[in-house]
Design a protein around this motif. Structure first.
Motif, PDB file in Angstrom:
ATOM      1  N   MET A   1     -13.826  26.309   7.415  1.00  9.92           N
ATOM      2  CA  MET A   1     -14.982  26.386   7.171  1.00  9.92           C
ATOM      3  C   MET A   1     -15.328  25.903   8.445  1.00  9.92           C
ATOM      4  O   MET A   1     -15.542  24.451   8.508  1.00  9.92           O
ATOM      5  N   TYR A   2     -15.747  26.675   9.255  1.00  7.21           N
ATOM      6  CA  TYR A   2     -16.570  26.563  10.130  1.00  7.21           C
ATOM      7  C   TYR A   2     -17.821  26.989  10.566  1.00  7.21           C
ATOM      8  O   TYR A   2     -18.270  27.760  10.155  1.00  7.21           O
ATOM      9  N   GLU A   3     -18.310  26.832  11.961  1.00  4.35           N
ATOM     10  CA  GLU A   3     -19.475  27.630  11.233  1.00  4.35           C
ATOM     11  C   GLU A   3     -19.957  28.669  11.938  1.00  4.35           C
ATOM     12  O   GLU A   3     -20.250  29.724  12.235  1.00  4.35           O
ATOM     13  N   THR A   4     -18.701  28.929  13.019  1.00  7.65           N
ATOM     14  CA  THR A   4     -17.829  30.949  13.591  1.00  7.65           C
ATOM     15  C   THR A   4     -17.109  31.184  12.279  1.00  7.65           C
ATOM     16  O   THR A   4     -16.897  32.773  12.667  1.00  7.65           O
ATOM     17  N   GLY A   5     -16.896  30.663  10.889  1.00 12.61           N
ATOM     18  CA  GLY A   5     -16.392  31.841   9.620  1.00 12.61           C
ATOM     19  C   GLY A   5     -15.328  30.568   9.328  1.00 12.61           C
ATOM     20  O   GLY A   5     -14.712  28.923   9.169  1.00 12.61           O
ATOM     21  N   LEU A   6     -14.377  31.469   8.522  1.00 10.96           N
ATOM     22  CA  LEU A   6     -13.507  30.676   7.866  1.00 10.96           C
ATOM     23  C   LEU A   6     -12.138  31.490   8.365  1.00 10.96           C
ATOM     24  O   LEU A   6     -11.199  32.428   9.261  1.00 10.96           O
ATOM     25  N   TYR A   7     -10.983  30.372   8.470  1.00  9.56           N
ATOM     26  CA  TYR A   7     -10.158  30.106   9.075  1.00  9.56           C
ATOM     27  C   TYR A   7      -8.453  29.692   8.489  1.00  9.56           C
ATOM     28  O   TYR A   7      -8.782  28.798   7.550  1.00  9.56           O
TER      29      TYR A   7
ATOM     30  N   ASP B   1       0.786  -1.379   0.308  1.00  5.13           N
ATOM     31  CA  ASP B   1      -0.034   0.252  -0.128  1.00  5.13           C
ATOM     32  C   ASP B   1       0.950   1.925   0.032  1.00  5.13           C
ATOM     33  O   ASP B   1       2.073   0.958   0.332  1.00  5.13           O
ATOM     34  N   ARG B   2       0.273   2.298  -0.101  1.00  3.18           N
ATOM     35  CA  ARG B   2       0.793   3.461  -0.099  1.00  3.18           C
ATOM     36  C   ARG B   2      -0.096   4.781   0.669  1.00  3.18           C
ATOM     37  O   ARG B   2      -1.415   4.427   0.276  1.00  3.18           O
ATOM     38  N   GLN B   3       0.110   5.285   1.416  1.00  2.00           N
ATOM     39  CA  GLN B   3      -0.557   5.980   1.949  1.00  2.00           C
ATOM     40  C   GLN B   3      -0.235   7.479   2.340  1.00  2.00           C
ATOM     41  O   GLN B   3       0.879   8.197   2.265  1.00  2.00           O
ATOM     42  N   GLU B   4      -1.250   8.446   2.335  1.00  2.00           N
ATOM     43  CA  GLU B   4      -1.022  10.333   2.307  1.00  2.00           C
ATOM     44  C   GLU B   4      -0.908  10.632   3.419  1.00  2.00           C
ATOM     45  O   GLU B   4      -2.528   9.951   3.506  1.00  2.00           O
ATOM     46  N   CYS B   5      -0.701  11.527   3.896  1.00  2.00           N
ATOM     47  CA  CYS B   5      -0.872  11.322   5.684  1.00  2.00           C
ATOM     48  C   CYS B   5      -1.041  13.209   5.061  1.00  2.00           C
ATOM     49  O   CYS B   5      -0.016  13.557   4.563  1.00  2.00           O
ATOM     50  N   THR B   6      -1.196  13.811   6.707  1.00  2.00           N
ATOM     51  CA  THR B   6      -0.869  15.094   6.853  1.00  2.00           C
ATOM     52  C   THR B   6      -0.919  16.052   7.733  1.00  2.00           C
ATOM     53  O   THR B   6      -0.854  15.339   9.137  1.00  2.00           O
ATOM     54  N   LEU B   7       0.185  16.778   8.096  1.00  2.00           N
ATOM     55  CA  LEU B   7       0.182  17.806   9.251  1.00  2.00           C
ATOM     56  C   LEU B   7      -0.331  18.956   8.590  1.00  2.00           C
ATOM     57  O   LEU B   7      -0.336  19.526   7.794  1.00  2.00           O
ATOM     58  N   GLN B   8      -1.473  19.134   9.715  1.00  2.00           N
ATOM     59  CA  GLN B   8      -2.253  20.517   9.599  1.00  2.00           C
ATOM     60  C   GLN B   8      -1.888  21.812  10.319  1.00  2.00           C
ATOM     61  O   GLN B   8      -2.119  20.980  11.816  1.00  2.00           O
ATOM     62  N   LEU B   9      -1.883  22.606  10.159  1.00  2.00           N
ATOM     63  CA  LEU B   9      -1.965  23.956  10.591  1.00  2.00           C
ATOM     64  C   LEU B   9      -2.897  24.905  10.867  1.00  2.00           C
ATOM     65  O   LEU B   9      -3.113  25.504   9.418  1.00  2.00           O
ATOM     66  N   GLU B  10      -3.566  25.371  12.101  1.00  2.00           N
ATOM     67  CA  GLU B  10      -5.391  26.185  11.955  1.00  2.00           C
ATOM     68  C   GLU B  10      -4.846  27.384  12.532  1.00  2.00           C
ATOM     69  O   GLU B  10      -4.203  27.048  14.313  1.00  2.00           O
ATOM     70  N   SER B  11      -5.835  27.814  13.064  1.00  2.00           N
ATOM     71  CA  SER B  11      -5.734  28.974  13.761  1.00  2.00           C
ATOM     72  C   SER B  11      -7.108  29.034  14.415  1.00  2.00           C
ATOM     73  O   SER B  11      -8.120  28.619  13.727  1.00  2.00           O
ATOM     74  N   TRP B  12      -6.968  28.848  15.841  1.00  2.00           N
ATOM     75  CA  TRP B  12      -8.383  28.363  16.556  1.00  2.00           C
ATOM     76  C   TRP B  12      -9.447  29.568  16.688  1.00  2.00           C
ATOM     77  O   TRP B  12      -9.966  29.214  16.538  1.00  2.00           O
ATOM     78  N   GLY B  13      -8.710  30.567  17.429  1.00  2.00           N
ATOM     79  CA  GLY B  13      -9.807  31.550  16.982  1.00  2.00           C
ATOM     80  C   GLY B  13      -9.471  32.766  16.471  1.00  2.00           C
ATOM     81  O   GLY B  13     -10.828  33.414  16.124  1.00  2.00           O
ATOM     82  N   TYR B  14      -8.176  33.273  16.169  1.00  2.00           N
ATOM     83  CA  TYR B  14      -8.608  34.264  14.914  1.00  2.00           C
ATOM     84  C   TYR B  14      -8.907  33.708  13.517  1.00  2.00           C
ATOM     85  O   TYR B  14      -8.684  32.635  12.614  1.00  2.00           O
ATOM     86  N   ASN B  15      -9.675  34.118  13.213  1.00  2.00           N
ATOM     87  CA  ASN B  15     -10.187  34.125  11.652  1.00  2.00           C
ATOM     88  C   ASN B  15      -9.037  35.009  10.230  1.00  2.00           C
ATOM     89  O   ASN B  15      -8.612  34.862  10.915  1.00  2.00           O
ATOM     90  N   ILE B  16      -9.744  34.577   9.460  1.00  2.00           N
ATOM     91  CA  ILE B  16      -9.093  34.753   7.615  1.00  2.00           C
ATOM     92  C   ILE B  16      -8.554  36.451   7.963  1.00  2.00           C
ATOM     93  O   ILE B  16      -8.027  37.194   7.416  1.00  2.00           O
ATOM     94  N   GLN B  17      -9.535  37.635   8.447  1.00  2.00           N
ATOM     95  CA  GLN B  17      -9.822  38.404   8.994  1.00  2.00           C
ATOM     96  C   GLN B  17      -8.753  39.503   9.857  1.00  2.00           C
ATOM     97  O   GLN B  17      -8.145  39.810  10.381  1.00  2.00           O
ATOM     98  N   ASP B  18      -8.481  38.868  10.600  1.00  2.00           N
ATOM     99  CA  ASP B  18      -7.775  38.985  11.761  1.00  2.00           C
ATOM    100  C   ASP B  18      -5.809  38.420  11.918  1.00  2.00           C
ATOM    101  O   ASP B  18      -4.884  38.986  11.519  1.00  2.00           O
ATOM    102  N   VAL B  19      -6.059  37.006  10.829  1.00  2.00           N
ATOM    103  CA  VAL B  19      -4.495  36.433  10.553  1.00  2.00           C
ATOM    104  C   VAL B  19      -4.357  35.788   9.341  1.00  2.00           C
ATOM    105  O   VAL B  19      -5.809  34.825   8.943  1.00  2.00           O
ATOM    106  N   GLN B  20      -3.207  35.599   9.043  1.00  2.00           N
ATOM    107  CA  GLN B  20      -3.281  34.945   7.696  1.00  2.00           C
ATOM    108  C   GLN B  20      -2.039  33.857   7.789  1.00  2.00           C
ATOM    109  O   GLN B  20      -0.875  34.291   7.516  1.00  2.00           O
TER     110      GLN B  20
END
Length: 447
Positions: free
Chosen positions: A218-224, A165-184
């Protein structure tokens, strides 16, 4: 005298520094060392940089120190990484071209991003001998924040081709409280922002490729903002070939040995068949202990072990079938002899005569070459007398016809020569196993 010498030496030094432009109470760029109190004067760590102005751009880079474990049962991997974040805070600008490195325990005095790993199951910050944090402030207000963490991260695996088999894994980094209007978020150097995967050595895998992407969550509270590291892992199949495939193949070959053993050696052939079946069952159970017991996955190794078990069990059934046909063939011969004996006893020896050698020779020439001895014996049995009486004819020849009909009915479920079953199995089983292997490896390696 010594005192006067020291006084005039100090006076000359001060006079020389005054000519070079040095003035008491002033600092030049090289001597300016800002203190923490000066930088923190009027600083509010609860407000992000560029508040009410625009989003803060945060650059990320990673160093993969190690991937400690990859679990197919839990479908996750454990990695130790160095996470570095850079952003610019205009409130921390100071004159000069140098940087200030602060103790990691002073991180509570500064504003830092609320970055987290959304797929993390467990994680911790290393704290030996102190918390592994680094804070460095540059003169233009750029802040470098680095930390060393170990996290267990989920990875959805497709095990249908395990162990090829060949597995594809990811490592994701997100902002917890600041949306795209606050941080990029952005990768500081694209794919080169990730280091360590090229030189990583794993027990069962090899890193085939990796790349970085920038996206939004995309979450219920906005885009991050979200950064994703994609990396592909190719499993090393050589270990499984030596551990599972070769032993199972040898067990199949071992089961074929019984084809060259005489059918009369019942203990020997039975022992080989039962032993190979039990050994194959143990091998199948051992191969499944390190894999998830999920019905949705029919793995490639399960298919191969199932094929091997089928051939081994088929070899055992082949002997059972050959032995049954041999015993049935022998039983038919015994029954015919008993019927002939009873026929002789019921009619008397005077009513039974065998054909003369001349007649037997003529009957033998008229019979096919594959005619059995029993058929010749039956045809040589005839009623005595040129004109047999109806009672004798009905009594003698009628019993012979009944015997012949019973023999034909029994021959439907019998084999003419049961020993040919082993002869055909010696060729059929290896050829079928080789053909199945060709289709198996072509399918799982090319598709």
């Amino acid at each position: 005298m010594l005192f006067c010498l020291l006084f005039w030496t100090s006076f000359l030094l001060l006079f020389t520094n005054g000519e070079r432009g040095f003035h008491f109470g002033e600092w030049n760029d090289s001597q300016l060392q800002p203190t923490l109190q000066k930088l923190m004067k009027g600083y509010n760590r609860y407000l992000r940089p560029n508040f009410n102005v625009g989003p803060v751009e945060i650059g990320m880079s990673l160093d993969i120190a190690s991937i400690d474990a990859i679990s197919e049962i839990n479908m996750d991997y454990t990695a130790t990484i160095f996470l570095r974040q850079r952003w610019r805070d205009s409130r921390l600008v100071f004159p000069g071209n140098e940087s200030v490195s602060l103790d990691g325990r002073l991180v509570s005095l500064l504003w830092i991003p609320d970055t987290f790993i959304p797929d993390s199951k467990r994680s911790f910050l290393h704290d030996v001998t102190v918390e592994n944090r680094l804070i460095r402030i540059f003169s233009n207000g750029t802040v470098l924040y680095a930390l060393r963490i170990t996290a267990t991260i989920a990875c959805n695996m497709d095990l249908t081709k395990y162990p090829m088999d060949r597995q594809e894994c990811t490592l994701q980094l997100e902002s917890w409280g600041y949306n795209i209007q606050d941080v990029q978020f952005y990768w500081t150097r694209g794919n080169d922002s990730v280091k360590g995967l090229d030189t990583l050595r794993l027990a069962q895998y090899s890193v085939e490729s990796y790349h970085t992407t920038v996206s939004q969550a995309m979450y219920e509270t906005g885009l991050y903002p979200k950064l994703v590291l994609h990396f592909a892992l190719r499993r090393n199949v050589l270990f499984f070939i030596l551990e599972t495939y070769v032993p199972s193949t040898l067990l199949v070959v071992l089961s074929w040995v019984s084809f060259w053993i005489s059918q009369s050696s019942v203990p020997a052939r039975t022992c080989i068949g039962v032993t190979t079946v039990l050994t194959m069952t143990t091998l199948m159970m051992g191969a499944r202990t390190s894999l998830p017991n999920a019905n949705c996955f029919i793995k490639a190794i399960d298919v191969y072990l199932g094929i091997c078990f089928t051939f081994i069990f088929g070899a055992l059934l082949e002997y059972a079938c050959a032995h049954f046909c041999t015993m049935q063939h022998q039983t038919i011969i015994d029954v015919q002899r008993e019927l002939l004996k009873e026929f002789e006893e019921s009619n008397g020896t005077s009513y039974l005569v065998t054909s003369t050698p001349k007649k037997m020779q003529m009957q033998t020439q008229t019979q096919p070459q594959d005619t059995t001895d029993q058929e010749i014996t039956d045809q040589t049995v005839m009623c005595e007398g040129d004109e047999p009486t109806p009672e004798k004819k009905e009594k003698g020849c009628g019993l012979s016809s009944v015997k012949q009909m019973s023999r034909k009915a029994a021959s439907v479920m019998s084999v003419e020569n049961p020993h040919n079953i082993d002869s055909h199995a010696r060729t059929l089983f290896p050829m079928a196993f080789l053909l199945v292997n060709v289709f198996y490896w072509l399918y799982y390696l090319l598709f």
